[in-house]
Design a protein around this motif. Structure first.
Motif, PDB file in Angstrom:
ATOM      1  N   ALA A 214       0.840  -1.191   0.000  1.00  0.00           N
ATOM      2  CA  ALA A 214       0.000   0.000   0.000  1.00  0.00           C
ATOM      3  C   ALA A 214       0.878   1.245   0.000  1.00  0.00           C
ATOM      4  N   LYS A 215       0.255   2.365  -0.315  1.00  0.00           N
ATOM      5  CA  LYS A 215       0.996   3.627  -0.349  1.00  0.00           C
ATOM      6  C   LYS A 215       0.266   4.651   0.507  1.00  0.00           C
ATOM      7  N   THR A 216       1.021   5.357   1.310  1.00  0.00           N
ATOM      8  CA  THR A 216       0.491   6.474   2.070  1.00  0.00           C
ATOM      9  C   THR A 216       1.468   7.628   1.928  1.00  0.00           C
ATOM     10  N   HIS A 217       0.961   8.764   1.543  1.00  0.00           N
ATOM     11  CA  HIS A 217       1.784   9.937   1.261  1.00  0.00           C
ATOM     12  C   HIS A 217       2.855   9.535   0.246  1.00  0.00           C
ATOM     13  N   ASP A 218       4.114   9.577   0.594  1.00  0.00           N
ATOM     14  CA  ASP A 218       5.180   9.207  -0.346  1.00  0.00           C
ATOM     15  C   ASP A 218       5.890   7.930   0.089  1.00  0.00           C
ATOM     16  N   ILE A 219       5.222   7.103   0.890  1.00  0.00           N
ATOM     17  CA  ILE A 219       5.833   5.887   1.435  1.00  0.00           C
ATOM     18  C   ILE A 219       5.122   4.656   0.886  1.00  0.00           C
ATOM     19  N   ILE A 220       5.915   3.705   0.369  1.00  0.00           N
ATOM     20  CA  ILE A 220       5.366   2.413  -0.028  1.00  0.00           C
ATOM     21  C   ILE A 220       5.503   1.475   1.168  1.00  0.00           C
ATOM     22  N   CYS A 221       4.387   0.904   1.583  1.00  0.00           N
ATOM     23  CA  CYS A 221       4.349   0.050   2.766  1.00  0.00           C
ATOM     24  C   CYS A 221       4.161  -1.402   2.356  1.00  0.00           C
ATOM     25  N   PHE A 222       5.045  -2.248   2.821  1.00  0.00           N
ATOM     26  CA  PHE A 222       4.932  -3.687   2.622  1.00  0.00           C
ATOM     27  C   PHE A 222       4.404  -4.240   3.943  1.00  0.00           C
ATOM     28  N   ILE A 223       3.205  -4.806   3.902  1.00  0.00           N
ATOM     29  CA  ILE A 223       2.487  -5.126   5.137  1.00  0.00           C
ATOM     30  C   ILE A 223       2.251  -6.625   5.255  1.00  0.00           C
ATOM     31  N   GLU A 224       2.675  -7.174   6.376  1.00  0.00           N
ATOM     32  CA  GLU A 224       2.424  -8.576   6.723  1.00  0.00           C
ATOM     33  C   GLU A 224       1.237  -8.593   7.676  1.00  0.00           C
ATOM     34  N   VAL A 225       0.243  -9.424   7.373  1.00  0.00           N
ATOM     35  CA  VAL A 225      -0.963  -9.515   8.188  1.00  0.00           C
ATOM     36  C   VAL A 225      -0.955 -10.843   8.931  1.00  0.00           C
ATOM     37  N   LYS A 226      -1.160 -10.772  10.237  1.00  0.00           N
ATOM     38  CA  LYS A 226      -1.218 -11.972  11.073  1.00  0.00           C
ATOM     39  C   LYS A 226      -2.546 -11.975  11.817  1.00  0.00           C
ATOM     40  N   SER A 227      -3.358 -12.997  11.576  1.00  0.00           N
ATOM     41  CA  SER A 227      -4.677 -13.117  12.204  1.00  0.00           C
ATOM     42  C   SER A 227      -4.678 -14.281  13.176  1.00  0.00           C
ATOM     43  N   ARG A 228      -5.244 -14.048  14.345  1.00  0.00           N
ATOM     44  CA  ARG A 228      -5.322 -15.079  15.375  1.00  0.00           C
ATOM     45  C   ARG A 228      -6.648 -14.957  16.118  1.00  0.00           C
ATOM     46  N   PHE A 229      -7.067 -16.062  16.719  1.00  0.00           N
ATOM     47  CA  PHE A 229      -8.241 -16.045  17.579  1.00  0.00           C
ATOM     48  C   PHE A 229      -7.866 -15.878  19.044  1.00  0.00           C
ATOM     49  N   SER A 230      -6.606 -16.138  19.400  1.00  0.00           N
ATOM     50  CA  SER A 230      -6.185 -15.953  20.789  1.00  0.00           C
ATOM     51  C   SER A 230      -4.679 -15.719  20.832  1.00  0.00           C
ATOM     52  N   ARG A 231      -4.214 -15.315  21.997  1.00  0.00           N
ATOM     53  CA  ARG A 231      -2.782 -15.125  22.221  1.00  0.00           C
ATOM     54  C   ARG A 231      -2.182 -16.341  22.930  1.00  0.00           C
TER      55      ARG A 231
ATOM     56  N   ASN B 248       9.047  -3.058 -10.994  1.00  0.00           N
ATOM     57  CA  ASN B 248       8.208  -1.892 -11.277  1.00  0.00           C
ATOM     58  C   ASN B 248       9.034  -0.625 -11.487  1.00  0.00           C
ATOM     59  N   ASN B 249      10.361  -0.793 -11.549  1.00  0.00           N
ATOM     60  CA  ASN B 249      11.292   0.302 -11.813  1.00  0.00           C
ATOM     61  C   ASN B 249      11.049   1.483 -10.862  1.00  0.00           C
ATOM     62  N   ILE B 250      10.868   1.160  -9.604  1.00  0.00           N
ATOM     63  CA  ILE B 250      10.659   2.181  -8.580  1.00  0.00           C
ATOM     64  C   ILE B 250      12.002   2.445  -7.902  1.00  0.00           C
ATOM     65  N   LYS B 251      12.448   3.690  -7.991  1.00  0.00           N
ATOM     66  CA  LYS B 251      13.741   4.067  -7.428  1.00  0.00           C
ATOM     67  C   LYS B 251      13.573   5.305  -6.558  1.00  0.00           C
ATOM     68  N   ASN B 252      14.494   5.477  -5.647  1.00  0.00           N
ATOM     69  CA  ASN B 252      14.520   6.669  -4.790  1.00  0.00           C
ATOM     70  C   ASN B 252      13.177   6.929  -4.123  1.00  0.00           C
ATOM     71  N   CYS B 253      12.649   5.920  -3.473  1.00  0.00           N
ATOM     72  CA  CYS B 253      11.386   6.094  -2.762  1.00  0.00           C
ATOM     73  C   CYS B 253      11.560   5.638  -1.320  1.00  0.00           C
ATOM     74  N   ASN B 254      10.678   6.091  -0.492  1.00  0.00           N
ATOM     75  CA  ASN B 254      10.680   5.678   0.902  1.00  0.00           C
ATOM     76  C   ASN B 254       9.840   4.414   1.037  1.00  0.00           C
ATOM     77  N   VAL B 255      10.374   3.444   1.753  1.00  0.00           N
ATOM     78  CA  VAL B 255       9.625   2.212   1.999  1.00  0.00           C
ATOM     79  C   VAL B 255       9.662   1.912   3.496  1.00  0.00           C
ATOM     80  N   ARG B 256       8.678   1.144   3.917  1.00  0.00           N
ATOM     81  CA  ARG B 256       8.685   0.671   5.293  1.00  0.00           C
ATOM     82  C   ARG B 256       7.973  -0.671   5.347  1.00  0.00           C
TER      83      ARG B 256
END
Length: 121
Positions: free
Chosen positions: A43-60, A88-96
């Motif tokens: 996903a992208k927010t402002h000028d940052i490309i975010c690589f997001i890992e989703v972890k779903s659980r029913f309990s801890r 995607n030839n994306i250069k000089n960008c902020n990622v997190r």
């Protein structure tokens, strides 16, 4: 059991995407896969490309969802992100790299979402 876990994961990813859209993120890709690995959401927010890992659980019972992301899993996510940027030839960008923990409730449709921004580097 594998199909059940996959269904929980898909449901969690759908909830995560809805959450991100509410927070004004622009979802670029859901479930990017390549030889290096997989990233659940890009996903992208402002000028940052975010690589997001989703972890779903029913309990801890077996620990927090974030704790299941091992060192090798982090490296696979980082290498997958590098590949995505390259093709995607994306250069000089902020990622997190973010992690979204979803604690689901099996009695109703409520869930608790914990969005950990910049969870690892």
């Amino acid at each position: 059991m594998k199909g059940y876990n996959k269904a929980i994961g898909n449901y969690g990813e759908d909830l995560a995407i809805s959450y991100l859209k509410e927070k004004k993120y622009h979802v670029l890709i859901h479930s990017f896969k390549c030889k290096q690995g997989e990233v659940d959401i890009i996903a992208k927010t402002h000028d940052i490309i975010c690589f997001i890992e989703v972890k779903s659980r029913f309990s801890r019972l077996y620990g927090a969802p974030m704790e299941s992301i091992t060192y090798s899993k982090r490296n696979r996510i980082i290498n997958t992100a590098k590949y995505y940027l390259y093709i995607n030839n994306i250069k000089n960008c902020n990622v997190r790299f973010d992690v979204m923990e979803l604690l689901l409730n099996n009695t109703n449709n409520c869930c608790k979402i914990n969005h950990i921004i910049d969870a690892f580097r």
